[in-house]
Write a protein that holds these residues in place. Structure first.
Motif, PDB file in Angstrom:
ATOM      1  N   THR A  59       0.855  -1.186   0.000  1.00  0.00           N
ATOM      2  CA  THR A  59       0.000   0.000   0.000  1.00  0.00           C
ATOM      3  C   THR A  59       0.889   1.234   0.000  1.00  0.00           C
ATOM      4  O   THR A  59       2.058   1.175   0.359  1.00  0.00           O
ATOM      5  CB  THR A  59      -0.913   0.037   1.249  1.00  0.00           C
ATOM      6  OG1 THR A  59      -0.092   0.073   2.414  1.00  0.00           O
ATOM      7  CG2 THR A  59      -1.819  -1.173   1.301  1.00  0.00           C
ATOM      8  N   TRP A  60       0.294   2.352  -0.422  1.00  0.00           N
ATOM      9  CA  TRP A  60       1.004   3.616  -0.330  1.00  0.00           C
ATOM     10  C   TRP A  60       0.064   4.696   0.159  1.00  0.00           C
ATOM     11  O   TRP A  60      -1.158   4.599   0.015  1.00  0.00           O
ATOM     12  CB  TRP A  60       1.647   4.015  -1.658  1.00  0.00           C
ATOM     13  CG  TRP A  60       0.704   4.565  -2.694  1.00  0.00           C
ATOM     14  CD1 TRP A  60       0.236   5.854  -2.781  1.00  0.00           C
ATOM     15  CD2 TRP A  60       0.112   3.852  -3.778  1.00  0.00           C
ATOM     16  NE1 TRP A  60      -0.590   5.990  -3.857  1.00  0.00           N
ATOM     17  CE2 TRP A  60      -0.695   4.763  -4.495  1.00  0.00           C
ATOM     18  CE3 TRP A  60       0.181   2.538  -4.231  1.00  0.00           C
ATOM     19  CZ2 TRP A  60      -1.424   4.404  -5.617  1.00  0.00           C
ATOM     20  CZ3 TRP A  60      -0.538   2.182  -5.354  1.00  0.00           C
ATOM     21  CH2 TRP A  60      -1.326   3.102  -6.031  1.00  0.00           C
ATOM     22  N   SER A  61       0.653   5.711   0.747  1.00  0.00           N
ATOM     23  CA  SER A  61      -0.061   6.896   1.197  1.00  0.00           C
ATOM     24  C   SER A  61       0.947   8.036   1.151  1.00  0.00           C
ATOM     25  O   SER A  61       2.025   7.943   1.750  1.00  0.00           O
ATOM     26  CB  SER A  61      -0.582   6.703   2.619  1.00  0.00           C
ATOM     27  OG  SER A  61      -1.234   7.868   3.064  1.00  0.00           O
ATOM     28  N   LYS A  62       0.620   9.084   0.417  1.00  0.00           N
ATOM     29  CA  LYS A  62       1.565  10.195   0.260  1.00  0.00           C
ATOM     30  C   LYS A  62       0.796  11.506   0.197  1.00  0.00           C
ATOM     31  O   LYS A  62      -0.223  11.610  -0.492  1.00  0.00           O
ATOM     32  CB  LYS A  62       2.374  10.019  -1.024  1.00  0.00           C
ATOM     33  CG  LYS A  62       3.414  11.073  -1.261  1.00  0.00           C
ATOM     34  CD  LYS A  62       4.548  10.962  -0.275  1.00  0.00           C
ATOM     35  CE  LYS A  62       5.686  11.917  -0.597  1.00  0.00           C
ATOM     36  NZ  LYS A  62       6.794  11.767   0.320  1.00  0.00           N
ATOM     37  N   GLU A  68      -2.318  14.626  -2.893  1.00  0.00           N
ATOM     38  CA  GLU A  68      -2.353  13.498  -1.968  1.00  0.00           C
ATOM     39  C   GLU A  68      -2.817  12.262  -2.727  1.00  0.00           C
ATOM     40  O   GLU A  68      -3.632  12.362  -3.646  1.00  0.00           O
ATOM     41  CB  GLU A  68      -3.321  13.817  -0.831  1.00  0.00           C
ATOM     42  CG  GLU A  68      -3.440  12.770   0.234  1.00  0.00           C
ATOM     43  CD  GLU A  68      -4.379  13.192   1.352  1.00  0.00           C
ATOM     44  OE1 GLU A  68      -4.332  12.537   2.395  1.00  0.00           O
ATOM     45  OE2 GLU A  68      -5.162  14.158   1.186  1.00  0.00           O
ATOM     46  N   SER A  69      -2.313  11.093  -2.328  1.00  0.00           N
ATOM     47  CA  SER A  69      -2.729   9.851  -2.964  1.00  0.00           C
ATOM     48  C   SER A  69      -2.610   8.689  -1.991  1.00  0.00           C
ATOM     49  O   SER A  69      -1.732   8.682  -1.129  1.00  0.00           O
ATOM     50  CB  SER A  69      -1.861   9.564  -4.192  1.00  0.00           C
ATOM     51  OG  SER A  69      -2.234   8.336  -4.773  1.00  0.00           O
ATOM     52  N   GLU A  70      -3.496   7.708  -2.149  1.00  0.00           N
ATOM     53  CA  GLU A  70      -3.432   6.442  -1.425  1.00  0.00           C
ATOM     54  C   GLU A  70      -3.815   5.340  -2.381  1.00  0.00           C
ATOM     55  O   GLU A  70      -4.599   5.553  -3.307  1.00  0.00           O
ATOM     56  CB  GLU A  70      -4.391   6.429  -0.234  1.00  0.00           C
ATOM     57  CG  GLU A  70      -3.952   7.296   0.908  1.00  0.00           C
ATOM     58  CD  GLU A  70      -4.847   7.157   2.134  1.00  0.00           C
ATOM     59  OE1 GLU A  70      -5.688   6.227   2.191  1.00  0.00           O
ATOM     60  OE2 GLU A  70      -4.697   7.978   3.051  1.00  0.00           O
ATOM     61  N   ASN A  72      -3.335   0.682  -3.348  1.00  0.00           N
ATOM     62  CA  ASN A  72      -2.808  -0.675  -3.182  1.00  0.00           C
ATOM     63  C   ASN A  72      -2.186  -1.100  -4.497  1.00  0.00           C
ATOM     64  O   ASN A  72      -2.660  -0.717  -5.561  1.00  0.00           O
ATOM     65  CB  ASN A  72      -3.937  -1.666  -2.873  1.00  0.00           C
ATOM     66  CG  ASN A  72      -4.710  -1.295  -1.644  1.00  0.00           C
ATOM     67  OD1 ASN A  72      -4.135  -1.042  -0.609  1.00  0.00           O
ATOM     68  ND2 ASN A  72      -6.026  -1.256  -1.770  1.00  0.00           N
ATOM     69  N   GLY A  80      -6.386   3.038  -6.514  1.00  0.00           N
ATOM     70  CA  GLY A  80      -6.327   4.027  -5.455  1.00  0.00           C
ATOM     71  C   GLY A  80      -7.017   5.308  -5.865  1.00  0.00           C
ATOM     72  O   GLY A  80      -7.899   5.312  -6.714  1.00  0.00           O
TER      73      GLY A  80
END
Length: 144
Positions: A59-62, A68-70, A72, A80
């Motif tokens: 997963t990512w979250s930035k 902004e982005s989130e 899988n 996402g």
């Protein structure tokens, strides 16, 4: 008149050189997180996540000041959302670079989220018409 023509030609050449540098391919990143401003156009590209091991879901979250982005990512799918956070005239977008065996490579782009507050969902698979299993990937968020 000749001076104006020479200046116009030099300006067009400079634009072509800068533009060519902005669209050049990016190699697989070796750094976990970086920010690289691109020329003086206000554009940026931020490495969000990268991996070569798909034994489990990643997963990512930035979040940055402008986007902004989130999401899988697996070896065969990424999904996402991306959101524009700044009223600066630019959009936020996610870029996924997929790497496969025998030099396979594919780049996918999320929708461009803009203006400020706009949030767009996306889902992507490696390969265009024929999907394949990736052996590595890099996820970027960019201001365009």
């Amino acid at each position: 008149m000749k001076l104006k023509l020479k200046l116009a030609t030099l300006g067009a050449t400079a634009v072509m050189l800068v533009g060519g540098g902005l669209t050049a391919g990016v190699a697989a990143p070796a750094v976990a997180d970086s920010q690289a401003p691109q020329a003086s156009l206000g554009k940026e590209r931020v490495l969000v996540a990268s991996s070569g091991d798909f034994t489990a879901q990643s997963t990512w979250s930035k979040a940055t000041s402008w986007g902004e982005s989130e999401g899988n990512i697996y070896s065969t799918y990424a999904g996402g959302w991306v959101k524009d956070l700044a009223a600066d005239g630019y959009c936020a977008q996610v870029v996924i670079e997929w790497y496969g065996t025998n030099g396979k490579r594919d780049t996918d782009y999320s929708p461009q989220a803009c203006p400020k507050g706009n949030k767009d969902d996306f889902s992507k698979k490696p390969g265009d018409s024929t999907h394949w299993t990736a052996t590595g990937w890099a996820v970027y968020m960019q201001k365009i």
